[in-house]
Structure formats: structure tokens, C-alpha cells
Design a protein around this motif. Structure first.
Motif, short mmCIF file in Angstrom:
data_model
loop_
_atom_site.label_atom_id
_atom_site.label_comp_id
_atom_site.label_asym_id
_atom_site.label_seq_id
_atom_site.Cartn_x
_atom_site.Cartn_y
_atom_site.Cartn_z
N ASN A 593 -22.04 9.00 6.57
CA ASN A 593 -23.29 9.73 6.83
C ASN A 593 -23.60 10.77 5.76
O ASN A 593 -24.38 11.69 6.00
CB ASN A 593 -23.26 10.41 8.20
CG ASN A 593 -23.17 9.40 9.32
OD1 ASN A 593 -23.78 8.35 9.26
ND2 ASN A 593 -22.40 9.72 10.35
N THR A 594 -22.99 10.66 4.60
CA THR A 594 -23.27 11.59 3.51
C THR A 594 -23.87 10.83 2.34
O THR A 594 -23.30 9.83 1.89
CB THR A 594 -21.98 12.31 3.05
OG1 THR A 594 -21.44 13.04 4.15
CG2 THR A 594 -22.30 13.27 1.91
N LYS A 595 -25.01 11.31 1.88
CA LYS A 595 -25.70 10.66 0.77
C LYS A 595 -25.39 11.42 -0.52
O LYS A 595 -25.67 12.61 -0.63
CB LYS A 595 -27.20 10.61 1.05
CG LYS A 595 -27.53 9.72 2.25
CD LYS A 595 -28.86 10.05 2.85
CE LYS A 595 -29.14 9.12 4.03
NZ LYS A 595 -28.14 9.26 5.11
N SER A 616 -24.64 16.87 -2.35
CA SER A 616 -24.54 15.79 -1.37
C SER A 616 -25.30 16.17 -0.11
O SER A 616 -25.29 17.33 0.32
CB SER A 616 -23.07 15.51 -1.04
OG SER A 616 -22.39 15.07 -2.19
N GLU A 617 -25.97 15.17 0.47
CA GLU A 617 -26.76 15.40 1.67
C GLU A 617 -26.04 14.81 2.86
O GLU A 617 -26.00 13.61 3.06
CB GLU A 617 -28.14 14.76 1.51
CG GLU A 617 -28.96 15.31 0.35
CD GLU A 617 -29.50 16.70 0.64
OE1 GLU A 617 -29.48 17.11 1.82
OE2 GLU A 617 -29.93 17.37 -0.31
N ARG A 618 -25.45 15.68 3.68
CA ARG A 618 -24.68 15.23 4.84
C ARG A 618 -25.55 15.21 6.09
O ARG A 618 -26.30 16.16 6.35
CB ARG A 618 -23.46 16.13 5.05
CG ARG A 618 -22.59 15.69 6.23
CD ARG A 618 -21.28 16.46 6.29
NE ARG A 618 -20.47 16.02 7.41
CZ ARG A 618 -19.70 14.94 7.40
NH1 ARG A 618 -19.64 14.20 6.31
NH2 ARG A 618 -18.98 14.62 8.45
N HIS A 633 -32.86 17.70 7.85
CA HIS A 633 -31.61 17.93 8.56
C HIS A 633 -31.90 18.35 9.99
O HIS A 633 -32.94 18.98 10.28
CB HIS A 633 -30.79 19.01 7.85
CG HIS A 633 -30.32 18.62 6.48
ND1 HIS A 633 -29.02 18.25 6.20
CD2 HIS A 633 -31.01 18.51 5.32
CE1 HIS A 633 -28.93 17.95 4.92
NE2 HIS A 633 -30.12 18.11 4.36
N TYR A 634 -30.99 18.03 10.89
CA TYR A 634 -31.16 18.30 12.32
C TYR A 634 -31.46 19.78 12.56
O TYR A 634 -32.24 20.14 13.44
CB TYR A 634 -29.90 17.89 13.06
CG TYR A 634 -30.01 17.92 14.57
CD1 TYR A 634 -30.44 16.80 15.28
CD2 TYR A 634 -29.69 19.07 15.30
CE1 TYR A 634 -30.55 16.82 16.67
CE2 TYR A 634 -29.79 19.11 16.68
CZ TYR A 634 -30.23 17.98 17.36
OH TYR A 634 -30.34 18.00 18.73
N GLY A 646 -31.99 13.86 -9.65
CA GLY A 646 -31.11 14.25 -8.56
C GLY A 646 -31.07 15.75 -8.33
O GLY A 646 -30.36 16.24 -7.46
N ARG A 647 -31.86 16.51 -9.12
CA ARG A 647 -31.87 17.96 -9.03
C ARG A 647 -32.54 18.43 -7.76
O ARG A 647 -33.57 17.90 -7.34
CB ARG A 647 -32.58 18.56 -10.24
CG ARG A 647 -32.61 20.08 -10.28
CD ARG A 647 -33.24 20.58 -11.58
NE ARG A 647 -34.62 20.13 -11.69
CZ ARG A 647 -35.66 20.79 -11.18
NH1 ARG A 647 -35.47 21.90 -10.49
NH2 ARG A 647 -36.89 20.33 -11.35
#
Length: 735
Positions: A593-595, A616-618, A633-634, A646-647
Motif C-alpha cells: 500500500n505504499t507508492k 513515498s506515498e503510504r 490521504h485518509y 516525482g517532486r
């Protein structure tokens, strides 16, 4: 094209030999004169011949075409605007139109692009000198003749000299083809002049260079918004033509060069020097002047792409026309009634809308397993609402209903699932999946096409685990919200077959199967239909025996035939987020679940590149909006990421819990919660610029996972689905 039994043998004394095509106004035939000369003969459709306004418009087409010489157009040979079915014969030009050529052979090389740009500029110079504005210049109206491009079909042109009081210029109708229309055709169609053809010329050159328009979007509304407010996608345009294209695509008509100036630019590498302007007697308000654009163009030619990019920033018109609110609009909020009320066998009514779509004066929303309902854009009044499954069963967990797009003539497309109990087989239900075309203003069913069926047996009671009693595989997304169907110009591409082994095109008019193709997948592949940038794709993820994802194939589909145009393979299981500046954007959907990366697929070269995210986007959900990636995000945090580096551009606490899909305009990005709390953030900084509170009048879903229906923007009116079958609307200018 073969002649049909209903086609005439001759028209006006000209022998009909073949069909060349059919358009909005009529049918075009290949005809031959008594001397053997080949002609393109257009005959008006029968249903329009008795329309006095249409007949007048056709008469104008004939007059306009006759005023223009035949050097760059198809000269008129004969016509009869007073015939029972009016017709016009022009000289037949052998060859393909530009749209067909690019679809078959791909983008034009740089030398042919320059010839096309020069030829069309010459044609517009000739057309405008005759006092005519074409108003529907597009690839289909450009013939690639042996001696250069020819402009055809003056079907909605009008003479420049017609009086403003002319009834046909006062109808307020928006006429044209959205991806190639100018901003003023959407915002002030009564004031359209020669500069609108110059804008269309720029869009055509971009299409010829890239096989896509500079403002292509998923729907006509989004395309129109992009044309009026957006930045054109010019990534694949050759550097030498960037100044030419940028000048053509300026938002303000007075900022665009004339065809003569464009020809000078192509010949000399610069625009001609403007005549000195006299000093004003008194200070005058600043306004756009062409002199600034000439200087920018010359600088752009010297420094190519770098300076061309600067030109856009320097010359952006921040005072251009903007959309208004729908007629009669005022803020409203409504909850659609439960159509199953009182039916003990009905599925649970505690579901949110999953998607809404706007067309004409209607907002149509569908709830997963609940209903489809129409709200008036202006005041929220409901003229119809209905269950997708009129006879729900006691053993079914849900029915199904989801709006996924709009079609021609004010139609919305809905994906449905009707449940049917199997006689003499306890707890067995067959679900019939279907695509339906519904009239948005009345709710009338235009057509319905069953696309597959699946039998289920319940284990346990009341929402227990379901097993597939027939062994059918629903991997193509029969029950998956976004994988079942994609709207295209000719209708709907949908999954097909009880085992989802096909995908098929269902015609917009009657839902008939126009073509059907087998899904090219292995035994363990999971395939879904996807859409990005208004184009259909097939996404197939492959898995090893241990269940680990090995790779994902993204295949571009040809909407006209269903054939796969090209395929790109990426590592692991990846989701297609959307399209940004000529690239598909994907991200991994597993990896705990981490991008950590984004994957880009170049739409021209099909080269795959990987971009590592700076952070990283968790536990985040990714979206593409206006060439930017947003991760929600939630907790309410919203991250804005440059897809090509990617910045992390910015991160912000949106103040919105469980934010849904972002909706971005040129300067704001909007997100909403399942309870309807809304926030507008600055696209450059992430600063929260305005909010609207959440609501409890819609209730909440019983589902543990919040359902997010995407926001819908019509002009400046933003529509927010929330709670259970509820919608409210605000003016984005008031946030």
C-alpha cells in the motif's frame, strides 16, 4: 462505401456512383457529370429539408462556397437549394481527409507539417478575403490533395458581412466540433470572426503532429473548459512550429495573427513589423495588442522551445471570457427518494451515489445498487427517479447502477445489474449485467444491452460470503466500478460475455454490437477497461502461481475497430491514473500500500520510463488532474506531485476527511468528503482558499469503505454528491 437501396440513382442530372460519407447535414455521394467529370454531391438529410432555418443555412453554404476560389477549396459546380432535398455538387478531390490519414498512418513528419500549415494559411487567406468565416475547420474538413491541402464543407460558415440582426446569428447556438473550436465559439458565438478559423488552424496542426488535439479531454464539457481556460498540450509539436501554433491558439481573438502574417512567419522566420501606432490623445486602458505577440514570436524563433515557454507565461490573457452559471441557477441541495421504499425484497437503500454526469440541463446520478435520478442543474428539481433493477430479489446482495458517461442527444450511459432468483434452486441468484442508454431529461430508456451474466450461491445469510456457482470469472470488472465500460464517440465499449472473454462496441443509437474482440489475456490475467484522455485502453495485470503480480500490459484500443494499436508492458501490478502532457501515468497498486514510483508511457513513442517519487506515498490514492498527480490521504492530507520529476510541489491539510477524487481548474483544486465537506485549494501553493461545511441531512452509508462520487463542474456551478443519494451545488467563485 457501398450504395444503399434507399440512395438515389441520380440527383440533378448527375449519376450517383458511390457513397463518400454521411455527416450532420446530409449524405455525400461520388457522382459523375455527362462529360465524365467526377463530383462530390451533398444531399441534405430528408428530416432537415422541411426546416426553414436549415434550408436557409444550406443556401448560405452554397453562397459561401461560391464566393471562394477553387485554388484551396473544392469549387462549386452546381447546386439547387430549392429542391425537395437541397443538394450541392463540388469538384471531387481524390485522396484522404487529414483525420483519416492521421488515424491510419500516424502523425505527419515535420516537412509535411510545415506544408500543411502553409497550405491551410493560404486557404484561410483566400476564404477570408471572400468575406467568409468557415467556423468548422477540423481534420475531417481538410482534404490532402496532390497539390496541397484543400478546405471543404462550409456547412456552418457565415458571410462576415451579414447584419448582426440576422435571425440565424441570434439563435445562440454553439456550432462546431469542440476540440477544434475557438474560445469565443463557446463564450460569445454571435461575435465569431476570421480569428476563430486561425485558432482552429493551430489545433489542426497540433493534431497532425501528435494524433490528438491540444485540448483533448474526457468529455465535451471538459474539452470546452480546456479550450476557454486551459493550456494547450504541445509537447510533441516540432520546435520549429511551436511559435506558429502558440500564436494561433491565443485565447483572445485580437492576439492571433492573420493568415497573411502566418505565411510571413513561415517564410521569413518572423512576423512583419507592425505599422507605427499614433500616440493616444489621452491615457487609455491597457488591452491586448498584437505588437507584443510579434516580438514574442520573433524571440521564440531564435531560442525555440525555452523562449516559447516564456512566451506563454508572458502573454497569458487573464482577462479572457469565462463560463457563467447554468440558466436560472441558484444554490440548492436535494436528496433523491428511495425507489425501493416499501419493498421488503429490496436491497439495502443505504448507498451513496457513485457517479453523476451532466448533459443539457440535467444532472443524472446513479447509486450502486440503488437507482438513477435526475436533478435539474438550475434548481435541483427531480423529474424522474427509478430503480435500475425493477424487481429486486430477496437473495441478492445488491442490484447495480452507475452512470459512467454521456452520449449524443442528451443521453447518459448507465451500467446496471439486475438480480433474478433461479426457480427450484434455493439461494441461487443470476445477475444480468447490462449497459443502458437513458434520456437525461425524461428518464426514458433508449436501449439496454445485456453484456453478461453470473450465477451466485449464498453461503450463510444476510450478506454472507458469495461463491460463483458457475465458475465464471468476473476479472474484467463486471462488478468493479471503473472496469466495465468506456464511452466513445460511436457508443460504448463494454466488457462482453458471461466469462468476460470479449469486449465490444455498442452503438450509440440502438446499442447494437458493432464489433466484438477477444480479450488477449493469459489464464491468470486480470483485465479491465480503462479511459485516459478520452481514449479507451485495456489494462491486463498478470500474476504468478504464488499470486504475486509479475507485469501489467496497457493496450491502446482503436474505437472504430477494437483492434489493439499498441501495447506497453510495465512491471508489477499498476493502476492507470490518467494522462498528463502526452503520457499515460500509472502507479503501483500493491507494494504494501505504499507508492514509491510513477510510471510514464509516452503516447507517441510508447517508451516506458519510471519516475521515483521524492516522498513515498503510504496508504494514498492517486489521481491525475490537469497534468498533475494528486495523492489523497485518509487524514485529509493532499499532496501535489510533478509527474515528470516525482517532486512534491506542495502538501496541504485540505481540512476534508477522507477526500475523494480532486477536481482541478486553472487555479483551484477541489476535494470533498463523503459527508459533503468541500475545500478549494490554490493549485500553486496548496493554500486552502475556501470551504463549505459538511452536511448530515443525507445520512451516512452503512459501508465501512466510504464511497466517493467525483465532483461535477458545469460552468462555475460545482455539484457535490454526498451522504445517501444527496447532492448540493455551489458557485466556485463564492468559495
Amino acid at each position: 462505401m457501398a450504395l444503399r437501396d434507399s440512395d438515389p440513382a441520380e440527383v440533378g442530372g448527375y449519376r450517383i456512383e458511390d457513397r463518400l460519407g454521411s455527416g450532420g447535414m446530409g449524405v455525400v455521394y461520388l457522382a459523375r457529370s455527362a462529360s465524365g467529370r467526377r463530383l462530390a454531391l451533398k444531399v441534405v438529410h430528408g428530416q432537415y429539408a422541411d426546416d426553414d432555418e436549415f434550408r436557409t443555412r444550406f443556401s448560405r453554404e452554397v453562397d459561401a462556397a461560391r464566393q471562394v476560389s477553387g485554388a484551396f477549396t473544392a469549387p462549386v459546380v452546381d447546386a439547387d437549394a430549392d429542391a425537395p432535398r437541397p443538394w450541392m455538387a463540388t469538384l471531387y478531390i481524390p485522396g484522404e481527409d487529414l483525420g483519416t490519414h492521421v488515424r491510419r498512418h500516424g502523425p505527419l513528419p515535420a516537412d509535411r507539417l510545415r506544408e500543411l500549415a502553409a497550405g491551410l494559411a493560404e486557404a484561410l487567406r483566400d476564404i477570408h478575403r471572400a468575406g467568409v468565416v468557415h467556423r468548422d475547420l477540423k481534420p475531417a474538413n481538410v482534404m490532402l490533395a496532390g497539390d496541397g491541402p484543400r478546405v471543404i464543407d462550409f456547412g456552418i460558415s457565415r458571410a462576415v458581412g451579414f447584419a448582426p440582426a440576422d435571425a440565424l446569428t441570434q439563435t445562440g447556438r454553439v456550432m462546431g466540433t469542440p476540440p477544434f473550436m475557438s474560445p469565443e465559439q463557446f463564450t460569445s458565438p454571435h461575435e465569431v470572426g476570421p480569428a476563430t478559423d486561425v485558432f482552429s488552424l493551430g489545433a489542426i496542426v497540433v493534431y497532425a503532429a501528435t494524433r490528438r488535439g491540444p485540448f483533448d479531454s474526457a468529455s465535451p464539457w471538459e474539452t470546452a473548459t480546456q479550450v476557454v481556460e486551459g493550456t494547450p498540450d504541445l509537447d510533441a509539436v516540432p520546435d520549429e512550429l511551436l511559435p506558429f501554433v502558440r500564436l494561433c491558439l491565443e485565447k483572445h481573438p485580437k492576439s492571433r495573427p492573420t493568415p497573411d502574417e502566418l505565411l510571413h512567419l513561415l517564410r521569413e522566420g518572423r512576423l512583419p513589423e507592425p505599422a507605427p501606432e499614433p500616440e493616444p490623445a489621452a491615457p487609455a486602458p491597457a488591452r491586448p495588442r498584437r505588437r507584443r505577440w510579434w516580438l514574442v514570436a520573433c524571440a521564440a524563433l531564435t531560442a525555440l522551445a525555452a523562449v516559447a515557454a516564456t512566451a506563454v507565461a508572458v502573454t497569458r490573457d487573464d482577462h479572457g471570457p469565462r463560463y457563467a452559471l447554468p440558466a436560472g441557477w441558484h444554490p440548492w441541495h436535494r436528496q433523491a427518494k428511495d425507489p425501493y421504499r416499501g419493498d421488503e425484497a429490496a436491497p439495502s437503500p443505504s448507498d451513496s451515489f457513485t457517479r453523476c454526469a451532466a448533459t443539457g440541463t440535467s444532472l443524472v446520478c446513479a447509486g450502486d445498487g440503488v437507482m438513477a435520478a435526475r436533478f435539474a442543474l438550475s434548481d435541483g428539481s427531480q423529474t424522474w427517479r427509478k430503480p435500475i433493477d425493477p424487481k429486486p430479489t430477496a437473495s441478492a446482495a445488491t442490484g447495480g447502477g452507475r452512470v459512467f458517461g454521456t452520449g449524443p442527444g442528451g443521453v447518459v450511459y448507465v451500467y446496471g445489474a439486475d438480480d433474478e432468483d433461479v426457480p427450484n434452486r434455493n439461494d441461487t441468484t443470476v445477475t444480468h449485467f447490462s449497459v443502458r442508454a437513458v434520456r437525461a431529461n425524461t428518464g426514458a430508456l433508449l436501449w439496454a444491452r445485456t453484456t453478461g451474466s453470473s450465477a451466485m450461491t449464498a453461503s450463510g445469510t444476510n450478506g454472507g460470503v458469495f461463491t460463483d456457482s458457475s465458475g465464471l470469472d468476473s476479472g474484467m470488472g463486471a462488478t468493479d466500478g471503473d472496469g466495465y465500460a468506456v464511452p466513445v464517440r460511436r457508443g460504448v465499449i463494454s466488457v462482453f460475455g458471461d466469462q468476460d472473454q470479449w469486449y465490444a462496441l455498442l452503438g450509440a443509437a440502438h446499442g447494437e454490437v458493432l464489433w466484438k474482440r477477444a480479450v488477449p489475456r493469459g489464464h491468470d490475467d486480470d483485465c479491465t477497461l480503462r479511459e485516459a484522455g478520452g481514449r479507451p485502453y485495456l489494462r491486463c495485470a498478470a500474476y504468478a502461481k504464488d499470486g504475486a503480480a509479475t507485469h501489467t500490459r496497457i493496450s491502446a484500443l482503436d474505437p472504430s475497430s477494437g483492434e489493439i494499436r499498441w501495447t506497453a508492458t510495465v512491471r508489477g501490478s499498476q493502476n492507470l491514473l490518467g494522462q498528463a502532457r502526452g503520457h499515460l501515468v500509472l502507479t503501483d497498486d500493491e507494494t504494501e500500500n505504499t507508492k514509491r514510483t510513477l510510471t510514464l508511457v509516452d503516447l507517441s513513442s510508447h517508451i516506458v520510463t519510471s519516475v521515483r517519487l521524492a516522498r513515498s506515498e503510504r496508504d494514498a490514492t492517486g489521481y491525475v488532474a490537469r497534468d498533475t498527480v494528486y495523492f489523497t490521504h485518509y487524514s485529509g492530507s493532499l499532496h501535489c506531485v510533478d509527474p515528470f520529476t516525482g517532486r512534491l510541489r506542495w502538501e496541504s491539510d485540505s481540512t476534508v476527511e477522507q477526500p475523494g477524487p480532486p477536481l482541478a481548474t486553472t487555479d483551484r483544486v477541489h476535494v470533498a468528503s463523503p459527508t459533503g465537506r468541500l475545500a478549494a485549494l490554490d493549485t500553486r501553493t496548496g493554500k486552502v482558499m475556501g470551504t463549505a461545511p459538511g452536511r448530515d441531512d443525507g445520512g451516512t452509508s452503512d459501508s465501512a469503505d466510504a464511497v466517493h462520487a467525483p465532483l461535477v463542474l458545469v460552468g462555475d456551478a460545482l455539484y457535490v454528491p454526498y451522504g445517501i443519494r444527496s447532492v448540493y451545488t455551489v458557485n466556485v467563485k463564492d468559495l
